[in-house]
Scaffold this motif. Structure first.
Motif, PDB file in Angstrom:
ATOM      1  N   LEU A  72       0.703 -52.410  -5.120  1.00 26.74           N
ATOM      2  CA  LEU A  72       1.414 -53.512  -4.376  1.00 26.74           C
ATOM      3  C   LEU A  72       2.225 -52.849  -3.363  1.00 26.74           C
ATOM      4  N   ALA A  73       2.827 -53.990  -2.464  1.00 25.82           N
ATOM      5  CA  ALA A  73       3.509 -53.223  -1.290  1.00 25.82           C
ATOM      6  C   ALA A  73       4.697 -52.169  -1.657  1.00 25.82           C
ATOM      7  N   ARG A  74       5.447 -52.305  -2.780  1.00 27.78           N
ATOM      8  CA  ARG A  74       6.451 -51.510  -3.192  1.00 27.78           C
ATOM      9  C   ARG A  74       5.895 -50.301  -3.629  1.00 27.78           C
ATOM     10  N   GLU A 116       4.572 -57.985   2.400  1.00 26.57           N
ATOM     11  CA  GLU A 116       4.715 -59.114   1.225  1.00 26.57           C
ATOM     12  C   GLU A 116       4.446 -58.330   0.188  1.00 26.57           C
ATOM     13  N   HIS A 117       5.508 -58.744  -1.215  1.00 29.63           N
ATOM     14  CA  HIS A 117       5.291 -58.128  -2.319  1.00 29.63           C
ATOM     15  C   HIS A 117       5.193 -59.028  -3.665  1.00 29.63           C
ATOM     16  N   LYS A 118       3.920 -58.929  -4.444  1.00 31.14           N
ATOM     17  CA  LYS A 118       3.944 -59.891  -5.526  1.00 31.14           C
ATOM     18  C   LYS A 118       4.760 -59.667  -6.790  1.00 31.14           C
ATOM     19  N   ARG A 120       5.528 -56.690  -9.946  1.00 30.50           N
ATOM     20  CA  ARG A 120       4.854 -55.801 -11.109  1.00 30.50           C
ATOM     21  C   ARG A 120       4.691 -56.756 -12.262  1.00 30.50           C
ATOM     22  N   CYS A 128       9.502 -62.712  -7.270  1.00 30.97           N
ATOM     23  CA  CYS A 128       8.845 -62.920  -5.813  1.00 30.97           C
ATOM     24  C   CYS A 128       8.002 -63.900  -5.549  1.00 30.97           C
ATOM     25  N   GLY A 131       4.477 -63.684  -5.001  1.00 37.92           N
ATOM     26  CA  GLY A 131       3.959 -62.980  -3.576  1.00 37.92           C
ATOM     27  C   GLY A 131       4.091 -64.175  -2.508  1.00 37.92           C
ATOM     28  N   ASP A 160       0.023 -59.360   1.904  1.00 37.04           N
ATOM     29  CA  ASP A 160      -0.512 -59.370   0.455  1.00 37.04           C
ATOM     30  C   ASP A 160       0.093 -60.564  -0.221  1.00 37.04           C
TER      31      ASP A 160
END
Lengths: 350, 275
Positions: A72-74, A116-118, A120, A128, A131, A160
């Motif tokens: 994911l983004a992070r 964009e971060h969903k 974890r 989030c 996302g 995302d």
């Protein structure tokens, strides 16, 4: 380490991996050389994955893009963005965890990252909204873009999202308006903007940070006007036909490249980004740095002119005077047939 | 720009047949002719019936002043899309039903003597959805407004981006918005009029980018549809949620204007913003 089996078509891989691990355990504990057997099984595994991934349907690809273990983004920020200085809040309402913004460096280039971060784990996913950004997320992104413009930093966006959040608060705070403003401002933002779809490119929620100079997409990511499930529910009247909808929507990277929507497909490690996040991150970083350097080399006025042309040119229409004449003739015939009851339309009395 | 006539027959034929109809607002049985002759309003409760794009333009523009542009554009079916039926077939059916090649009409017109670029979407052509043709016509109208230094008024009613043109439809949101950025840079005026219903991809692009944003009373306006929101929230939606009045209260509209006053309000606003 490879993840456990999640998708149906990944199950055979897991079975084989278990077998390999078993052999390696035996090898470690007992005398005798099993390395040839292990090597053979590994080759079989690679072949199996290659074959399976070579034949993914559009729906399978959507499944991979949503894989629970997909980076994911992070994760990417942790892998390759150095000196990341996260910036929070939209200065109007709140701080949307689904939209991550901040200064950072990739390959030595200073950038403004918008991602964009969903989320974890369950807690982070809930924070989030899985996302799905709210209006404050899009406004936060715009604030970061304006800051980038002021200091001539290239904007890098990682897309995302299943889509912008469809909720009461989102509507109260103007979800449609927030996205619309971003589209307009990104079209004329006086600094380079490069984007990559790293997972789901869900409609307006993706486009809201996706207007710019260069667009890449990971090999097993998708970008679509509507989710396959949503499309199936509306057009086929059942969400169960998402598989058919996924095929009809032409949402795969290859289709998007052919349609001129994306400039480049970024290859994923064998079996998808989730099987080797580190390699994926290395490839993505290299591509992003390339995109940024390329955009920076172009004089700003030329860059903006090309950005406009790129956006302006999308669409396919036919100029068909004959069809218009036929329609008007049909309408006129019908008009002659109908009583002239409404020949004169009422106009404003004021 | 070719001058084309407005066909009364095609404007009217889409209203359900019969002398009488039931008003969705007050549920009274009302005389159809009375509705048609009064701006498409219910005589009892002022419910605003949906108008076709051509009827809308006929009600707004000075009589005989409308010169349509880009009239002969039709969709090229860029994805060769098929759901339960091929999109190409669906297009032909919609064209027959509505007497239009696609869901938008744009052109040059006068409102109370003031020249402007005027556009309207049609709620009956695949729900007023925006594919390549709507995107191209709206963009063409915006560019014409910038080029001629005329005010731009677009009346939007739409279910959003057109699924059957997939990602190409989504990109029309960026296209129309980018064109509006240029109009704005050029100092042009855009008055956006939102009418029932105006949602999703059209709301989230040009429709919400007006310098001035007006809505008709009680129109459904929003990003996501109420059904989707209900499924997400799993609770009842607030009273009047996503109506014009709700949006005005939340700061997203400049004003709500009843249909009979729209012409004079537009004229007055144009006079304030002229150069």
């Amino acid at each position: 380490m490879a993840p456990g089996p999640i998708l149906e078509f990944e199950k055979p891989f897991a079975a084989l991996e278990e077998e390999i691990q078993g052999l390696e355990k035996v090898q470690a504990e007992q005398p005798g050389d099993l390395s040839a057997e292990v090597a053979a099984l590994r080759r079989t595994l690679v072949e199996m994955i290659r074959k399976t991934y070579g034949g993914l349907t559009p729906w399978n690809l959507v499944q991979v893009s949503r894989h629970p273990q997909r980076p994911l983004a992070r994760d990417y920020i942790d892998y390759f963005v150095s000196d990341f200085k996260e910036l929070h809040g939209d200065r109007y309402f709140g701080d949307d965890a689904a939209m991550v913004t901040g200064f950072g460096k990739i390959g030595g280039e200073k950038i403004m990252l918008i991602a964009e971060h969903k989320g974890r784990d369950t807690k982070e996913r809930v924070a989030c909204h899985f996302g799905c950004p709210h209006p404050e997320g899009y406004r936060k992104a715009l604030r970061a873009m304006r800051l980038a413009e002021k200091y001539a930093l290239p904007v890098v966006t990682l897309i995302d999202t299943p889509g912008a959040f469809p909720g009461i608060g989102a509507e109260e705070r103007g979800q449609a308006q927030a996205i619309a403003i971003n589209l307009m401002e990104m079209a004329r933002l006086r600094t380079p903007i490069v984007s990559v779809v790293i997972g789901e490119g869900g409609s307006g929620g993706a486009l809201g940070i996706g207007v710019g100079d260069r667009m890449g997409i990971l090999q097993y990511a998708y970008y679509s006007v509507i989710s396959p499930e949503g499309c199936a529910a509306i057009l086929w009247k059942t969400a169960k036909l998402a598989e058919a909808a996924a095929a009809s929507l032409r949402l795969t990277p290859q289709h998007l490249l052919e349609l001129g929507i994306v400039d480049e497909i970024i290859p994923e490690p064998l079996g998808g980004a989730h099987r080797n996040p580190r390699d994926m991150a290395t490839t993505l970083e290299r591509k992003l740095v390339g995109f940024v350097r390329q955009a920076k080399r172009m004089p700003l006025e030329k860059l903006l002119a090309r950005r406009y042309e790129r956006i302006r040119s999308v669409g396919k229409v036919v100029s068909d005077p004959a069809a218009l004449v036929a329609l008007n003739a049909a309408a006129a015939a019908e008009k002659a047939e109908a009583a002239p009851a409404n020949g004169n339309l009422p106009l404003d009395a004021n | 720009m070719a001058k084309t006539t407005v066909h009364a027959a095609t404007q009217e034929k889409r209203v359900p047949e019969g002398l009488w109809l039931r008003c969705p607002g007050c549920e009274n049985m009302i005389y159809r002719k009375q509705v048609e002759e009064s701006f498409g309003l219910c005589p009892d409760c002022q419910h605003h019936f949906r108008l076709t794009a051509r009827r809308r333009i006929a009600l707004l523009a000075d009589e005989g002043s409308f010169e349509e542009m880009l009239a002969d554009l039709r969709s090229a079916d860029p994805l060769n899309f098929t759901d339960r039926k091929p999109y190409a077939e669906r297009l032909v059916e919609e064209q027959k039903k509505t007497g239009m090649l696609d869901a938008a009409v744009v052109g040059k017109a006068f409102i109370k003597g003031r020249p402007l670029i005027l556009g309207a979407l049609d709620p009956d052509f695949i729900m007023g959805s925006m594919g390549s043709v709507v995107g191209e016509k709206v963009t063409g109208a915006i560019e014409k407004a910038a080029e001629t230094h005329l005010p731009l008024v677009i009346v939007s009613t739409s279910g959003g981006a057109r699924m059957m043109e997939g990602i190409i439809s989504l990109m029309q949101m960026a296209k129309t918005s980018a064109a509006l950025a240029r109009l704005d840079d050029a100092g042009g005026l855009f008055i956006s009029v939102l009418v029932n219903p105006c949602t999703a991809g059209v709301a989230a692009s040009f429709a919400f980018l007006g310098d001035i944003i007006i809505a008709e009373p009680k129109a459904l306006i929003g990003f996501a549809g109420p059904r989707v929101i209900f499924q997400t929230m799993k609770r009842e939606l607030p009273e009047g949620f996503q109506t014009s009045e709700f949006l005005l209260e939340h700061g997203f509209l400049d004003m709500i204007v009843e249909r009979p006053n729209l012409r004079s309000e537009l004229a007055a606003l144009i006079d304030y913003c002229g150069k």
